[in-house]
Design a protein around this motif. Structure first.
Motif, PDB file in Angstrom:
ATOM      1  N   HIS A  17       0.848  -1.190   0.000  1.00 52.02           N
ATOM      2  CA  HIS A  17       0.000   0.000   0.000  1.00 52.02           C
ATOM      3  C   HIS A  17       0.884   1.240   0.000  1.00 52.02           C
ATOM      4  O   HIS A  17       2.039   1.205   0.438  1.00 52.02           O
ATOM      5  CB  HIS A  17      -0.960   0.012   1.193  1.00 52.02           C
ATOM      6  N   HIS A  20      -8.331   0.160  -4.556  1.00 52.70           N
ATOM      7  CA  HIS A  20      -8.073  -1.257  -4.287  1.00 52.70           C
ATOM      8  C   HIS A  20      -7.838  -1.963  -5.621  1.00 52.70           C
ATOM      9  O   HIS A  20      -8.638  -1.844  -6.535  1.00 52.70           O
ATOM     10  CB  HIS A  20      -9.299  -1.852  -3.582  1.00 52.70           C
ATOM     11  N   TRP A  36      -3.983   0.269  -2.659  1.00 50.74           N
ATOM     12  CA  TRP A  36      -3.988  -0.970  -1.871  1.00 50.74           C
ATOM     13  C   TRP A  36      -3.913  -2.122  -2.872  1.00 50.74           C
ATOM     14  O   TRP A  36      -4.840  -2.364  -3.627  1.00 50.74           O
ATOM     15  CB  TRP A  36      -5.269  -1.079  -1.033  1.00 50.74           C
ATOM     16  N   CYS A  92      -3.476  -6.136  -3.483  1.00 53.53           N
ATOM     17  CA  CYS A  92      -3.633  -7.419  -2.798  1.00 53.53           C
ATOM     18  C   CYS A  92      -3.154  -8.553  -3.701  1.00 53.53           C
ATOM     19  O   CYS A  92      -3.697  -8.762  -4.782  1.00 53.53           O
ATOM     20  CB  CYS A  92      -5.097  -7.639  -2.415  1.00 53.53           C
ATOM     21  N   ALA A 115      -9.939 -11.316   0.175  1.00 56.73           N
ATOM     22  CA  ALA A 115      -9.451  -9.989  -0.181  1.00 56.73           C
ATOM     23  C   ALA A 115     -10.204  -8.911   0.588  1.00 56.73           C
ATOM     24  O   ALA A 115      -9.612  -7.927   1.060  1.00 56.73           O
ATOM     25  CB  ALA A 115      -9.584  -9.763  -1.685  1.00 56.73           C
ATOM     26  N   PHE A 142      -8.718  -6.247   3.325  1.00 65.20           N
ATOM     27  CA  PHE A 142      -8.916  -4.817   3.077  1.00 65.20           C
ATOM     28  C   PHE A 142      -9.626  -4.146   4.254  1.00 65.20           C
ATOM     29  O   PHE A 142      -9.241  -3.051   4.680  1.00 65.20           O
ATOM     30  CB  PHE A 142      -9.721  -4.629   1.794  1.00 65.20           C
ATOM     31  N   LYS A 160      -7.685  -1.036   5.792  1.00 67.03           N
ATOM     32  CA  LYS A 160      -8.070   0.287   5.279  1.00 67.03           C
ATOM     33  C   LYS A 160      -8.239   1.336   6.373  1.00 67.03           C
ATOM     34  O   LYS A 160      -8.317   2.541   6.082  1.00 67.03           O
ATOM     35  CB  LYS A 160      -9.351   0.193   4.463  1.00 67.03           C
ATOM     36  N   ARG A 210     -13.500   5.419  -1.656  1.00 66.77           N
ATOM     37  CA  ARG A 210     -12.827   4.172  -2.017  1.00 66.77           C
ATOM     38  C   ARG A 210     -13.289   3.714  -3.396  1.00 66.77           C
ATOM     39  O   ARG A 210     -14.490   3.721  -3.695  1.00 66.77           O
ATOM     40  CB  ARG A 210     -13.112   3.089  -0.977  1.00 66.77           C
ATOM     41  N   ALA A 254     -12.290   0.761  -6.822  1.00 65.92           N
ATOM     42  CA  ALA A 254     -11.723  -0.572  -7.058  1.00 65.92           C
ATOM     43  C   ALA A 254     -11.361  -0.748  -8.525  1.00 65.92           C
ATOM     44  O   ALA A 254     -12.017  -0.207  -9.414  1.00 65.92           O
ATOM     45  CB  ALA A 254     -12.694  -1.662  -6.624  1.00 65.92           C
ATOM     46  N   THR A 300     -13.070  -8.762  -8.299  1.00 64.95           N
ATOM     47  CA  THR A 300     -13.579  -7.435  -7.957  1.00 64.95           C
ATOM     48  C   THR A 300     -15.079  -7.341  -8.199  1.00 64.95           C
ATOM     49  O   THR A 300     -15.814  -6.758  -7.397  1.00 64.95           O
ATOM     50  CB  THR A 300     -12.822  -6.366  -8.763  1.00 64.95           C
ATOM     51  N   PHE A 321     -17.279   0.350  -2.369  1.00 67.58           N
ATOM     52  CA  PHE A 321     -16.585   1.208  -3.332  1.00 67.58           C
ATOM     53  C   PHE A 321     -17.570   2.139  -4.023  1.00 67.58           C
ATOM     54  O   PHE A 321     -18.712   1.764  -4.296  1.00 67.58           O
ATOM     55  CB  PHE A 321     -15.858   0.353  -4.375  1.00 67.58           C
TER      56      PHE A 321
END
Length: 287
Positions: free
Chosen positions: A20, A30, A56, A58, A82, A86, A90, A98, A100, A110, A121
């Motif tokens: 991050h 993300h 961020w 992952c 995930a 997060f 976060k 936020r 993604a 996602t 998000f």
């Protein structure tokens, strides 16, 4: 671009890891990578996005610096792991918007996250997500191993070790999935998706067997999840990507009013072929 490592001992009994950026008060992005890659494979694009976002990244089960974690736990379980990591991490970023972003395998994960957690998000971009057609998923469930799977078979035969990173770069450049990649993108992959192994040179962090396991599996209830998405989503795919990606993108566009679709020049990894163009399109939609 400054990145700091994070780790999370997850409920599945292994450790997820990633990177991050230092919290700065900017919106938080993300990101999940494609199968066989890792978050920092995409550094040329992400470095441009870091001008407007905190990041961020992952690394999923068996990828990058995350633990192999035994047999692959499946797309749906990995998506929830995930989320777990997060939610734990976060907090340090405070109450910022936020967003993604995900590519290929990471794009599907996602989409599963967004469907299950609609308030997590504000907006989402899926880069060439491998959204399997419904009929293909039904066949896989019914026939499984009886069906030919050239992607998985080819992956298991793939070379996974080189004498050093320079040799790996030379052998991978312009070949297979890496065809058309900018040199900087391939260097990022060679730097971060390979590890030094005493007496063996460098080896892939994601074993070919793990990559093949993912190719041999599929998410549960994918299209039910896609139909439930209420978050604004932009699906961007290359004009030379796999035909089923284009077909699934058109089907999703027709089914869900919250999804828009954009075609750009390039293949399945168009964001590695033109990181600048991809970053501009991501930024334009998210902000």
């Amino acid at each position: 671009m400054t990145l700091l490592p994070w780790s999370h001992s997850c409920s599945a009994g292994f450790t997820l890891r990633g990177w991050h950026s230092p919290p700065s008060g900017k919106p938080l992005l993300h990101f999940i990578h494609g199968n066989g890659f890792c978050g920092r494979t995409y550094e040329p694009m992400l470095a441009l996005l870091a001008e407007d976002f905190d990041l961020w990244l992952c690394d999923m089960q068996g990828h990058g610096d995350s633990d192999h974690g035994g047999p692959f736990l499946g797309w749906n379980r990995n998506a929830e792991l995930a989320v777990e990591a997060f939610v734990a991490g976060k907090v340090i970023f405070g109450d910022v918007p936020r967003y993604a972003l995900g590519h290929s395998f990471g794009g599907v994960l996602t989409s599963l996250i967004v469907a299950a957690h609609p308030k997590m998000f504000t907006r989402v971009v899926l880069l060439d997500p491998v959204l399997f057609p419904e009929q293909e998923m039904v066949k896989r469930r019914l026939l499984g191993w009886l069906l030919p799977n050239p992607l998985a078979d080819g992956t298991r035969k793939r070379r996974a070790q080189w004498e050093d990173r320079q040799a790996a770069f030379a052998k991978l450049q312009g070949r297979g999935i890496f065809q058309g990649w900018e040199d900087a993108a391939l260097r990022a992959h060679v730097e971060h998706a390979l590890r030094d192994e005493p007496g063996q040179g460098v080896v892939l962090k994601c074993s070919p067997d793990r990559e093949a396991e993912i190719f041999e599996s599929a998410p549960r209830g994918l299209w039910r999840s896609l139909n439930r998405i209420k978050t604004p989503v932009r699906l961007i795919h290359g004009d030379k990507t796999y035909p089923f990606v284009k077909q699934s993108a058109a089907r999703l566009l027709a089914r869900n009013v919250h999804v828009t679709v954009e075609e750009v020049p390039g293949g399945h990894c168009f964001m590695q072929e033109n990181p600048q163009g991809a970053a501009q399109r991501v930024l334009a939609f998210l902000l």
